[in-house]
Design a protein around this motif. Structure first.
Motif: not given
Length: 444
Positions: A269-287
């Motif tokens: 599903x194309x949504x998989x990449x969007x969810x992955x990007x969401x958690x990626x920027x969330x991890x960077x922000x929390x870092x």
């Protein structure tokens, strides 16, 4: 046996808020000012006709509604000032309500964090909300990065978008020309942005206030003009295309047999990449948030706070202001470079139009409105401003007017931002008596 009569306690004078006549008079003056300002902005609408002539029409109904709104809003603002009045005035808010608000304030951060983690789960089929969440988290990270420079060190930086651009172009050029992955380019983008932060710090070591703001603004414009004119490297106005997408431990999020969905045995599903990007920027922000909080408790963080409060006193204490300023610029620039690298890999295309002064102004507004030095305030301000733009998108030409009015009211109600935080990291919780022997000459 006669006793001594104790003197009667004096009545404590308590100041009271302004009366109804003062509130009405101030609201009337505000309405008259709004009538003058909005007469040409809203009351009369002009456009160029088909043959070039000037045509106009009136909107006196909208003008009357706006003036009435200002009149009523001024009354509400004055009542709120009495409601939350300063120390020494009678407050209408009862103590139980104040306690409930304080308790709710302590739960805002954990509740907001849990909700952020659950956004991809709750809104999995809502692509618009996921994209908006990624955009909000990007500005949260940028706000936390600029908060190091402006909120902690007290250095007014109007060219923060330059580090954002350096990070984006660093990743784009390294990935497209040398085939490096996102995880290799991400720290390189942060290092290069920090290097440019140090280069900016050296010329402004002796500047402060408005002069510092002008130089940093010029630095941001220099970077943008270099990107536009150095076409052999950056592509100039055409930008950089074909920027690779990030992978999960080397596994691409593609529909092929080597993709993550095929290896997990699930439907792509194309949504998989969007969810992955969401958690990626969330991890960077929390870092970014974690590193900033840790740095505040270290000597360098306390040096930033001392520099913010008084640079002269900071020098008198023996603190090296040169190192303090350079580390503040480098740290804030590094986080801006991380955010720029993520922006490039998310968009797949970057151009100079994405790194204008408007971006710096927006991030600075997020830091100021949220409360300089407050991590939670910056996050709430980013959510309010970026989400507010989308919320008022249907208002067309009134969108910026309503949004500007909301910011003005916020600055009147909370002049230090949503969550003003200027308390030092290290302080004495209780007053302690000091022996006279310790304050003699030679003992401190």
């Amino acid at each position: 046996m006669g006793g001594v009569t104790a003197p009667a306690p004096r009545a404590t004078a308590v100041s009271r808020g302004p009366g109804a006549a003062f509130i009405f008079k101030k609201a009337l003056i505000s309405a008259l000012v709004a009538l003058v300002l909005f007469s040409l902005m809203i009351g009369v609408r002009t456009e160029a006709g088909p043959s070039g002539q000037l045509i106009y029409w009136t909107r006196f109904g909208d003008l009357a509604a706006m003036v009435a709104t200002v009149f009523g809003g001024s009354i509400v603002v004055e009542l709120l000032r009495q409601w939350w009045g300063p120390v020494g005035t009678v407050r209408i808010v009862p103590q139980p309500v104040q306690s409930a608000l304080a308790t709710a304030g302590r739960w805002i951060a954990p509740v907001l964090l849990v909700f952020t983690f659950l956004v991809p789960v709750i809104f999995y089929n809502e692509r618009y909300i996921l994209d908006l969440g990624i955009l909000v988290l990007t500005y949260v990270m940028l706000g936390w990065g600029l908060n190091v420079v402006v909120g902690l060190a007290g250095l007014l930086d109007l060219g923060y978008v330059a580090f954002y651009a350096v990070g984006a172009y660093s990743y784009a050029l390294l990935a497209t020309n040398f085939g490096l992955s996102f995880w290799v380019c991400l720290p390189l983008a942060g290092i290069l942005a920090a290097f440019w932060g140090v280069l900016l710090g050296f010329p402004v070591l002796r500047l402060r206030g408005d002069y510092l703001a002008i130089v940093t603004l010029a630095f941001g414009e220099i970077i943008r003009l270099v990107i536009i004119n150095w076409q052999s490297l950056t592509g100039g106005p055409n930008g950089v295309t074909g920027i690779p997408r990030p992978s999960l431990f080397g596994i691409p999020l593609t529909p092929g047999d080597d993709g993550l969905a095929a290896k997990l045995g699930i439907e792509f599903s194309p949504t998989h990449r969007i969810v992955f990007l969401f958690y990626l920027i969330l991890a960077l922000a929390l870092l970014t948030n974690w590193v900033t909080i840790r740095l505040r408790r270290l000597p360098i963080g306390r040096a930033w706070e001392a520099l913010r409060e008084d640079e002269v006193a900071c020098r008198a204490l023996g603190i090296n202001t040169t190192t303090t300023k350079l580390t503040a610029f480098a740290t804030g620039a590094m986080f801006g470079g991380f955010a720029g690298a993520f922006f490039a890999t998310r968009q797949g295309f970057i151009s100079p139009e994405s790194f204008t002064f408007q971006e710096s102004a927006l991030v600075l507004a997020i830091v100021v409105l949220g409360g300089m030095g407050s991590q939670l305030g910056v996050a709430l301000a980013a959510l309010t401003m970026i989400g507010g733009f989308e919320l008022f998108r249907g208002l067309d030409q009134y969108r910026m007017l309503v949004f500007g009015l909301a910011m003005v009211l916020l600055m009147i109600w909370r002049p230090r931002g949503l969550i003003g935080h200027r308390a030092p990291t290290v302080f004495l919780h209780h007053s302690q008596a000091i022996s006279s022997d310790l304050v003699k000459e030679g003992h401190g």
